[in-house]
Design an enzyme around this catalytic site. Structure first.
Site, mmCIF file in Angstrom:
data_model
loop_
_atom_site.group_PDB
_atom_site.id
_atom_site.type_symbol
_atom_site.label_atom_id
_atom_site.label_comp_id
_atom_site.label_asym_id
_atom_site.label_seq_id
_atom_site.Cartn_x
_atom_site.Cartn_y
_atom_site.Cartn_z
ATOM 1 N N LYS A 106 -30.252 17.181 14.524
ATOM 2 C CA LYS A 106 -29.459 16.227 13.752
ATOM 3 C C LYS A 106 -29.008 15.114 14.703
ATOM 4 C CE LYS A 106 -25.679 18.626 12.373
ATOM 5 N NZ LYS A 106 -24.554 18.351 11.466
ATOM 6 N N LEU A 156 -23.383 11.207 9.658
ATOM 7 C CA LEU A 156 -23.663 11.611 11.049
ATOM 8 C C LEU A 156 -22.592 12.537 11.629
ATOM 9 C CD1 LEU A 156 -25.037 8.285 12.587
ATOM 10 C CD2 LEU A 156 -26.252 10.022 11.278
ATOM 11 N N CYS A 186 -29.817 4.521 9.803
ATOM 12 C CA CYS A 186 -28.882 5.293 8.983
ATOM 13 C C CYS A 186 -28.213 4.364 7.963
ATOM 14 C CB CYS A 186 -27.827 5.949 9.860
ATOM 15 S SG CYS A 186 -26.674 6.922 8.877
ATOM 16 N N LYS A 242 -36.719 5.411 14.864
ATOM 17 C CA LYS A 242 -36.776 5.807 13.443
ATOM 18 C C LYS A 242 -36.294 4.645 12.577
ATOM 19 C CE LYS A 242 -35.514 9.413 10.195
ATOM 20 N NZ LYS A 242 -34.886 10.727 10.024
ATOM 21 N N ASN A 300 -36.762 6.706 7.321
ATOM 22 C CA ASN A 300 -35.485 7.332 6.960
ATOM 23 C C ASN A 300 -35.312 7.262 5.437
ATOM 24 O OD1 ASN A 300 -32.766 8.308 7.075
ATOM 25 N ND2 ASN A 300 -32.554 7.396 9.095
ATOM 26 N N THR A 301 -34.113 7.548 4.963
ATOM 27 C CA THR A 301 -33.829 7.473 3.529
ATOM 28 C C THR A 301 -33.756 6.013 3.073
ATOM 29 O OG1 THR A 301 -31.488 7.542 4.051
ATOM 30 C CG2 THR A 301 -32.536 9.635 3.481
ATOM 31 N N GLY A 350 -40.776 11.635 4.630
ATOM 32 C CA GLY A 350 -40.270 11.193 3.331
ATOM 33 C C GLY A 350 -40.917 11.994 2.207
ATOM 34 N N GLY A 351 -40.179 12.988 1.727
ATOM 35 C CA GLY A 351 -40.639 13.711 0.536
ATOM 36 C C GLY A 351 -41.707 14.753 0.769
ATOM 37 N N SER A 361 -35.695 17.094 3.252
ATOM 38 C CA SER A 361 -34.956 17.675 2.128
ATOM 39 C C SER A 361 -35.523 19.004 1.648
ATOM 40 C CB SER A 361 -34.946 16.699 0.952
ATOM 41 O OG SER A 361 -34.425 15.471 1.359
HETATM 42 C C1 LIG Z 1 -28.567 15.822 4.179
HETATM 43 C C2 LIG Z 1 -29.368 14.866 5.022
HETATM 44 C C3 LIG Z 1 -28.912 14.523 6.287
HETATM 45 C C4 LIG Z 1 -29.652 13.636 7.086
HETATM 46 N N1 LIG Z 1 -29.202 13.332 8.320
HETATM 47 C C5 LIG Z 1 -29.955 12.540 9.138
HETATM 48 C C6 LIG Z 1 -29.550 12.309 10.478
HETATM 49 O O1 LIG Z 1 -28.538 12.817 10.965
HETATM 50 N N2 LIG Z 1 -30.347 11.482 11.225
HETATM 51 C C7 LIG Z 1 -31.500 10.909 10.749
HETATM 52 O O2 LIG Z 1 -32.192 10.187 11.482
HETATM 53 N N3 LIG Z 1 -31.919 11.158 9.480
HETATM 54 C C8 LIG Z 1 -31.169 11.951 8.677
HETATM 55 N N4 LIG Z 1 -31.605 12.227 7.416
HETATM 56 C C9 LIG Z 1 -32.872 11.637 6.942
HETATM 57 C C10 LIG Z 1 -34.047 12.619 7.126
HETATM 58 O O3 LIG Z 1 -34.257 12.937 8.470
HETATM 59 C C11 LIG Z 1 -35.337 12.031 6.539
HETATM 60 O O4 LIG Z 1 -35.683 10.872 7.264
HETATM 61 C C12 LIG Z 1 -35.200 11.657 5.077
HETATM 62 O O5 LIG Z 1 -34.419 12.602 4.389
HETATM 63 C C13 LIG Z 1 -36.567 11.538 4.376
HETATM 64 O O6 LIG Z 1 -37.276 12.753 4.447
HETATM 65 P P1 LIG Z 1 -37.251 13.857 3.267
HETATM 66 O O7 LIG Z 1 -37.557 13.130 1.997
HETATM 67 O O8 LIG Z 1 -38.287 14.853 3.678
HETATM 68 O O9 LIG Z 1 -35.873 14.432 3.260
HETATM 69 C C14 LIG Z 1 -30.871 13.099 6.591
HETATM 70 C C15 LIG Z 1 -31.330 13.455 5.325
HETATM 71 C C16 LIG Z 1 -30.594 14.333 4.540
HETATM 72 C C17 LIG Z 1 -31.138 14.714 3.183
#
Ligand SMILES: Cc1cc2nc3c(=O)[nH]c(=O)nc-3n(C[C@H](O)[C@H](O)[C@H](O)COP(=O)(O)O)c2cc1C
Length: 303
Positions: A46, A74, A131, A164, A191-192, A242-243, A265
């Protein structure tokens, strides 16, 4: 014969290209009783900041159609506490550790990396420049700031630096190229996506911060497109993210040009899923008679 899943990512030897995504797998060691962590390609921690952070107020998570919103903010124990306990435990697992780092200003990134520099067992730094919950503006949307952070961290870091990025960009290839030209050894895409959900029973936003980041299956096509676009413009390797829920999803990212993938996720639903993805990728390649995972990386770009 089983296909060869091993890859080299920016000089780091990975036994397979399946990684955890930052923030969705704790510091990385906590799930040792649930899944065989040594099977993973690498663990991405994390995000760690210089000072400890309590994160945002609840509610921080909301489910939406085919995905979720988060505004964790964070939350972490800060870099000094991280190197004392979590890092030591991570090092006992025997997989490469990629430490995700963020800060509100360039100096915070640099000072955090300076402390990590003194430690053994860190294979790379992933700079969280994307972020949606840290500052008003996502860092990598300011290309000057993105370049400054990458350049300054790169000048002190003893290990490869991965940037990232956010999928929210008019031209993701330009953003990825900026990171590469500033010295990044790799990029993570992505990222998201900034997003919002409103509860129509209460008429209130579902997250304490009103908006957050959306992740899960619903963003996969956007992130795959980001990887495809960036692959055409940059030379450094890409972690696709992503996903990803299934091995087919992982292969899709590799075909678009990712050299490794990180699963986020879907690990929150089932951490064991990560291992299924690894075996599934192996099976798909075997069924197709492909000898090495390297042969599928960027395949779609060659068609
Ligand atoms: C609950 C949660 C916490 C996250 N915390 C971080 C983080 O601390 N640092 C970061 O770079 N990305 C963070 N992300 C983003 C994920 O690492 C990832 O880039 C994003 O969720 C897309 O991938 P996914 O669709 O597989 O979840 C977080 C995502 C979620 C859902």
């Amino acid at each position: 014969m089983k296909p060869d899943l091993s890859i080299d990512f920016a000089g780091i030897k990975l036994k397979n290209p399946i990684l955890t995504a930052s923030g969705t797998f704790g510091y990385g060691y906590e799930l040792a009783d649930l899944i065989p962590l040594q099977k993973l390609g690498a663990i991405v921690t994390k995000t760690i900041t210089f000072e400890p952070r309590e994160g945002n107020l609840q509610p921080r998570i909301a489910e939406v159609e085919s995905g979720m919103l988060n505004t964790v903010g964070l939350q972490n124990i800060g870099v000094k506490a991280f190197v004392e306990e979590p890092l030591e435990k991570l090092n006992k697992i025997g997989v490469p550790v990629i430490v995700s780092v963020a800060g509100a200003v360039t100096k915070e990134y640099v000072e955090t990396v300076r402390i990590l520099n003194g430690q053994n067992g860190i294979s790379a730094i992933e700079l969280n420049l994307s972020c949606p919950n840290l500052r008003k503006k996502i860092i990598c949307h300011d290309l000057c700031l993105l370049r400054e952070i990458v350049r300054e961290v790169k000048s002190v870091s003893k290990v490869p630096v991965i940037a990232k990025l956010s999928p929210l960009a008019t031209d993701i290839a330009e953003v990825a190229l900026s990171a590469q030209n500033a010295g990044a050894d790799g990029v993570t895409l992505a990222n998201t996506y900034p997003a919002m959900a409103i509860d129509v029973k209460t008429f209130k936003p579902k997250l304490s911060t009103l908006k957050g980041g959306i992740s899960g299956s619903c963003i996969k096509p956007i992130s795959v497109r980001c990887v495809y676009d960036a692959y055409q413009s940059i030379k450094v390797p890409i972690i696709g993210c992503g996903g990803i829920t299934t091995s087919e999803d992982a292969i899709e990212f590799l075909l678009a040009g990712a050299r490794a993938v990180s699963v986020g996720s879907s690990s929150l639903v089932s951490p064991r899923n990560l291992v299924k993805v690894i075996y599934g990728v192996e099976n798909i390649l075997e069924e197709k008679g492909i000898k090495s995972v390297k042969d599928v990386i960027g395949f779609v770009n060659k068609v």
